[in-house]
Motif scaffolding. Sequence first.
Motif, PDB file in Angstrom:
ATOM      1  N   ASN A 206     -85.490  21.488  52.045  1.00 48.39           N
ATOM      2  CA  ASN A 206     -84.460  21.580  53.081  1.00 48.39           C
ATOM      3  C   ASN A 206     -84.886  22.338  54.329  1.00 48.39           C
ATOM      4  O   ASN A 206     -84.076  22.586  55.212  1.00 48.39           O
ATOM      5  CB  ASN A 206     -83.209  22.261  52.499  1.00 48.39           C
ATOM      6  N   GLY A 207     -86.139  22.719  54.398  1.00 44.69           N
ATOM      7  CA  GLY A 207     -86.593  23.450  55.567  1.00 44.69           C
ATOM      8  C   GLY A 207     -87.738  24.376  55.238  1.00 44.69           C
ATOM      9  O   GLY A 207     -88.254  24.387  54.113  1.00 44.69           O
ATOM     10  N   TRP A 237     -85.862  16.998  57.970  1.00 41.23           N
ATOM     11  CA  TRP A 237     -84.786  17.918  57.641  1.00 41.23           C
ATOM     12  C   TRP A 237     -84.021  18.355  58.888  1.00 41.23           C
ATOM     13  O   TRP A 237     -84.518  18.303  60.015  1.00 41.23           O
ATOM     14  CB  TRP A 237     -85.302  19.127  56.875  1.00 41.23           C
ATOM     15  N   HIS A 370     -84.355  11.526  56.358  1.00 42.22           N
ATOM     16  CA  HIS A 370     -82.996  11.800  56.821  1.00 42.22           C
ATOM     17  C   HIS A 370     -82.373  10.453  57.149  1.00 42.22           C
ATOM     18  O   HIS A 370     -83.062   9.557  57.655  1.00 42.22           O
ATOM     19  CB  HIS A 370     -83.037  12.701  58.062  1.00 42.22           C
TER      20      HIS A 370
END
Length: 443
Positions: A206-207, A237, A370
């Motif tokens: 997520n990052g 992300w 995404h």
Amino acid sequence: MPRSRYKTLVDTFAVDIRSGRLPPGTRLPTHRQLATEQGLALVTASRVYAELEGMGLVSGETGRGTFVRETSLPPGQGISQSVVAAGMVDLNFNYPSLPGQADLLRQALRQLALSGDLESLLRYQPHAGRLHERASVARHLGERGLNVSAEQVLIVSGAQHGLAVVMMTLLKPGDVIAADALTYPGFKTLAETLHLEVLPIPVTANGPDLSALDKLCRSRPVRAVYSMPTLHNPLGWVMDTAQRERLVAIARQHDLMIIEDAAYAFLAENPPLPVAEMAPERTVYVSGLSKNIATGFRVGFVAAPLHWVAGFERTVMATTWNTPGVMTAIATAWLDDGTVYQLEAQKRADAQARQALAREVLTGLETVTHPSSYFIWLPLAEDARADQIAMALMREHVSVSPAEPFAITPHVPHAIRLALGSVDMDSLQQALLKVKRVVGYYA
């Protein structure tokens, strides 16, 4: 060991690899095995492999061994457009375009020809752009949640030029900058050109791993962090508000500058506030119109704290003097009349349709992406090799990028990036079917 024998061993390996006697993907003996087989010191065996790696013939992978690389894969794959031959379906580079964009340009040129301001566009422009055009960009950024004045905005020749202006002004050779372990290749090229030391921030689903960034700053004199918080390239992300607040807190604690790259941010629907809005005193926001309008439309912008603007202007003067007046006039007119927002909405819908098609075709394969991105990151099976798969797809007339151009760590993950935005939907579907078949064969 005499130097001639050492060089002979390197040359023998090189000939065997280039001739195909050692095909791509071959696992070579361990350093210790090579030393035993050839009667070498271990340090000499390691030197043999280091030289072969420097020649681009092998890759050493932590915990796996040393492998023969796919040497027929064109150099620069994943960065250069020139490697895509005629008849090749390009999933390597993104240049999304929509029907009717050429007509928009014709209309804009006609309108510009009738304007009373035409002669002024033939002269040198202010280095940061004309103030009323900077105000147009500031209003545009305000729509994205970034509140800046016209005086804080500089108009540049595309986002890549903006990134170069920022890094040339704020950093000097030898400075340390942190960036995601997988990141935009254009940043890597700039950092290398400017002789900066780039330290990788491990990535999560997520990052970036911000705890690792904090630890890094405690052990090394990190000057800046380069981040793509909204629609990361290549992982797609969008960092949530809590992550952005943590990044800002770390930057303030360790006195870091933040370079926020927002080239693909327009594709994300209702993202959190830009990092530049959360930490306006230390963040430079860089974006442009190449993706939301067209890649040939080289107009970008930099928004920064006011005390850095004069330095950026000097760097613009040193690199391009100013942005071409005609192109900037068209760009700001499209910002003012809503054309840019219309194109962005259409491209979001286009990217979402392409992602939906990819999900359907690539069912069963692991993907990282995404739903509004023009990219897909495709991790490969443990024993699969990205260079082999990329070469096999080139033989099928499909160009993709292996992970190497995006990686800033010695260990490069075996993965490929698919760019979805450069071909029509029918061609995309057929290319993705080939990707699934080839990846499945090597799994």
